[in-house]
Design an enzyme around this catalytic site. Sequence first.
Site, PDB file in Angstrom:
ATOM      1  N   ASP A 107       0.857  -1.191   0.000  1.00 41.96           N
ATOM      2  CA  ASP A 107       0.000   0.000   0.000  1.00 41.96           C
ATOM      3  C   ASP A 107       0.884   1.227   0.000  1.00 41.96           C
ATOM      4  OD1 ASP A 107      -2.393   1.560   0.051  1.00 41.96           O
ATOM      5  OD2 ASP A 107      -3.394  -0.119   1.051  1.00 41.96           O
ATOM      6  N   SER A 165     -16.081  -3.403 -10.304  1.00 44.02           N
ATOM      7  CA  SER A 165     -17.200  -2.858  -9.530  1.00 44.02           C
ATOM      8  C   SER A 165     -18.469  -2.957 -10.355  1.00 44.02           C
ATOM      9  CB  SER A 165     -16.950  -1.395  -9.202  1.00 44.02           C
ATOM     10  OG  SER A 165     -18.151  -0.782  -8.756  1.00 44.02           O
ATOM     11  N   TYR A 196     -14.982   6.594 -12.597  1.00 44.57           N
ATOM     12  CA  TYR A 196     -15.148   5.318 -11.891  1.00 44.57           C
ATOM     13  C   TYR A 196     -15.713   4.258 -12.831  1.00 44.57           C
ATOM     14  CZ  TYR A 196     -16.060   2.237  -7.910  1.00 44.57           C
ATOM     15  OH  TYR A 196     -16.049   1.182  -7.028  1.00 44.57           O
ATOM     16  N   LYS A 214     -13.330   1.113 -14.002  1.00 47.94           N
ATOM     17  CA  LYS A 214     -13.722  -0.220 -13.525  1.00 47.94           C
ATOM     18  C   LYS A 214     -14.162  -1.122 -14.679  1.00 47.94           C
ATOM     19  CE  LYS A 214     -13.157  -0.063  -8.986  1.00 47.94           C
ATOM     20  NZ  LYS A 214     -12.142  -0.929  -8.329  1.00 47.94           N
ATOM     21  N   SER A 241     -18.205  -0.151   3.919  1.00 47.08           N
ATOM     22  CA  SER A 241     -16.771   0.103   3.919  1.00 47.08           C
ATOM     23  C   SER A 241     -16.562   1.592   3.696  1.00 47.08           C
ATOM     24  CB  SER A 241     -16.134  -0.713   2.783  1.00 47.08           C
ATOM     25  OG  SER A 241     -14.768  -0.435   2.676  1.00 47.08           O
TER      26      SER A 241
END
Lengths: 258, 257
Positions: B37, B142, B155, B159, B190
């Site tokens: 990360d 996603s 996005y 994705k 989340s």
Amino acid sequence: MRFKDKVCVLTGGCSDMGIIVAEKFLKEGAKVVLVDISEELFEKMDEYKAEYGDNYRFFLGSVCNYDEMEKAMEFTAKEFGTVDILVNMAGMGGRGKIEEMTLESWNNAIAVTLTGTYHACRAAVPYMKEKKYGRIINVSSIGGRSNRPVNVAYAASKAGVNGFSRGLAIELAPWNITVNTVAPGPLNGGMFTKGAKDPNYVPSPEMIKARQMLESTVAMGRLGEMSEIANGILYLADDEAGWTTGEILDINGGALMI
Amino acid sequence: MDRMKDKIAVLTGGASGVGLGCAKKILEEGGTVLIADISEEILKKADDLKAAYGDRVMTVVASCCSEDDMAMAMKLAVDTFGRIDALINCAGISGRGPIDEMPLESWESAIAVTLTGTFIACRAAVPYMKQRHYGRIVNIASVGGRGKRGVNVSYSASKNAVMGLTRGLAMELREEGITVNSVAPGPLNSGPFYAAPGQERSPQMAKAVERLTADVVFHRLGEVSEVAHAVVYLASDEASWTTGDCLDVNGGCFMQN
């Protein structure tokens, strides 16, 4: 153990795939009822008797008959207490090109593959609704999903299972019951494994050609194994798959990518 | 719990959200993880896993936007653990706003991390997998890349492109013993929406969650562990005849593939 004390009903339970699915569930702690249409087929489970004999039962019955499915679920509840998981593997294809396909052949495929799935689900759902828990997994096929050279009865009945599963998934969501489909690609089974136990078996040229034709449609270049489909069924039957519903799980070696 | 026994997995974006959940599940199933990360600070979130699983967890500061970082991370995994069995690409970010308000910079950073980052990580790991004729690559896409969701275009584009990358790479590696698949989660419990079991969300958050779950047939957000369940399935030997596939884990909010 992933399925400790879960109660699982398998239609087409003594098919080649059914036996492998049963074995995997038993190894993971489940109780299993195998539903199939002939007592002879039950012998296929003989090798599991010593180890798992207490954990599985047979039920002689046809998915074509709703009363028999109701009795199969009653029997399961009596033996093991409830029905948690239903896996529908009973299926039958028609035969021939459309102008050669008899109405009987068409009707059989629809009756077993599609209406049979409906019968088994309808009989199992009350047990699942009662405790607000259930996992239904219907086995369809890549042949119901894309441009494959299969007969129309097979394509239509398997596509019907896909649609049925999605409709039922939406209907049963309020009871925390998931309904999913597994769509296998061409498998190393049936006619391709007939001689598997005979060291002198030589497949015919037609058989070799048929296998090669099917393999050429698969990105990974080989037919799938029954156990690979069974793994997908267990994935969807798991408690952790509780937020997956109405899904068609493709297991086809990359023959279809959507 | 040994479905990932003796498997070595590298995770990008591995210290938060889906990445951390996948690392946890792989460890529970007996695997070993290298969590990559972008900062020491974020990697602190993996401290609990380190405490619980000791030598089976390693962390490294490495960005999937950097070729050098990814080369270093894959080498570290191989030098430390001997091989890479699975690569799980979880790193992703999103742009913000409707198209006429989205700065090019915002678009470009989403593409750089989510899409190009996945490419860079795959490229760094594939040689090690080819050598052994074995590998599992799982990319986190996603439902927002599938369509019909109120997500911003950076996005949805990045994705969806991850799914395209997945299929293309699956075909490319089909004879190398390497499978490439993706998982497309629906809206998850989340990030900003996270609430622990029994914990109430603020009215504003509760409203946002209600909107997000309106077409989820179970009317709840998904749990990260439910996505990790799919990732472990694809990363294990169980899914040995599955490639180029995208698993939907979305509470039934999208049933069209």
